[in-house]
Design a protein around this motif. Sequence first.
Motif, PDB file in Angstrom:
ATOM      1  N   SER A 380       0.833  -1.199   0.000  1.00  0.00           N
ATOM      2  CA  SER A 380       0.000   0.000   0.000  1.00  0.00           C
ATOM      3  C   SER A 380       0.871   1.254   0.000  1.00  0.00           C
ATOM      4  O   SER A 380       0.553   2.248  -0.673  1.00  0.00           O
ATOM      5  N   ARG A 415      -8.289  -6.221   0.540  1.00  0.00           N
ATOM      6  CA  ARG A 415      -8.055  -4.780   0.668  1.00  0.00           C
ATOM      7  C   ARG A 415      -8.242  -4.036  -0.655  1.00  0.00           C
ATOM      8  O   ARG A 415      -7.987  -2.829  -0.730  1.00  0.00           O
ATOM      9  N   LEU A 417      -6.419  -4.470  -3.314  1.00  0.00           N
ATOM     10  CA  LEU A 417      -5.108  -4.226  -3.916  1.00  0.00           C
ATOM     11  C   LEU A 417      -4.741  -5.236  -4.985  1.00  0.00           C
ATOM     12  O   LEU A 417      -3.658  -5.137  -5.584  1.00  0.00           O
TER      13      LEU A 417
END
Length: 455
Positions: A380, A415, A417
């Motif tokens: 992230s 998440r 991602l």
Amino acid sequence: MPQPLRFSAFVMNTTSHILHGAWRDPDARQTDFNSLEHWIDLAKRLEDAHFDFIFFADVVGLYDDYQGDWRKFVDSGLQIPSNDPLVIASALASHTENLGIAITSSILQEHPFDFARKISTLDHASKGRIAWNIVTSLSSNAWRNFGYDGITAHDDRYAWADEYVDVVYKLWEGSWDDDALIQDKASGLHADFDRVHKINHEGPRYRVEGPHLASPSPQRTPVLFQAGSSATGRRFAARNAEAQFIQSPTPEAARALIDDTRRLTEEAGRDRDDITFFQGLSFVVGDTEAEAARKARELDELIDASTIIAHSAGGIGTDLGFYDLDTPIGDITTEGTQSFLLWLREAVPDREPTVRDLAELRSRSGRIVGTPEQIADRLSEWQQAGVGGINVVNATIPGSYIEFIEHVLPVLRERGLAQSDYTPGTARRKLTGRDRLPETHPAAQYRGAFTDVRV
């Protein structure tokens, strides 16, 4: 919710690619690189996990000598023997439906007319899933293998690359109009002569008459990768690349590099977001921090530090085997890759880095050690720095990818991602949302450029 990161598997058709010595792990199958089934199996695993690309590095020569000769490369398997990934790309395409196949090919190794034809053939065979990593070759041995006395100066190599891509762009984008291939059995007309054109390129290095022998493939021009991070390399990427492979030591360094390249991209008349930046990272995954740390120590025990230095010396273009470990890198003059020296200075920002720093940092460069949750946190941070993709470096094949797929990807998907499915269509559509290059790309200037030329 963040945008999903793109993921590519960074591989080479050889035993020892980046993390030298790791092939000695009992579970490593890098030594199976001659086996086509080895690569097909990996490609299918990656596609099942919704990776975007299998990204093949390649070289066409040995790195420069280490301690006076080339014995070290053979003894340690440092990218020798290695096979041509272009040859196996069609087999990988036939066993997958969505995975992009990125091939590294140097301007040195193939004439642009022949290369353009091969890539168009592969793009047809894969239904538009081919990418090209544009490189200029940084080893003197590679240049001597093709009849030159030694390596061409850094900026001159990029001037050569400018003409090389100009030729292939003309062939891919300008030689055939859309719908020129008719194949009308009733009339017997196979293609419209007025819509197929010779390019008549004449430049400092190449004279290519044309026409392109392959009809337009699904992407026409493959997805364009580039890896140079020097000032000249960034300008070349700003003009040409759709994806850039970077190896920044920290997210902060990546942000500075990305921001500068985006500025150059705008100056080149393109959108600043036309390039997706793929950061090279490797992963050591554990259920706990302690387990991850233990596995990292075990990996360090396998890694051959002297082979790491020999490989890195090839990037610099100087035999580091004769230098004292405390020699400042600034004392070494080279025509090799300038991006590597930039990387080292970014990794040691408070002083002039040394050969010792090179040995220690290179073996752990881009390595993230931790639990899947900790790795997701770190990814992230890279994304927030502007990174849009991760080039996953392996310690072992297939183990590194199986571990990442089974333990890290589920957390990333939770998440937002990592993608859970593929966007239908070509590799470019998956990456950029379109099948063909945009009008702002320099290759687009050749669409319709040869319509009135009939020689």
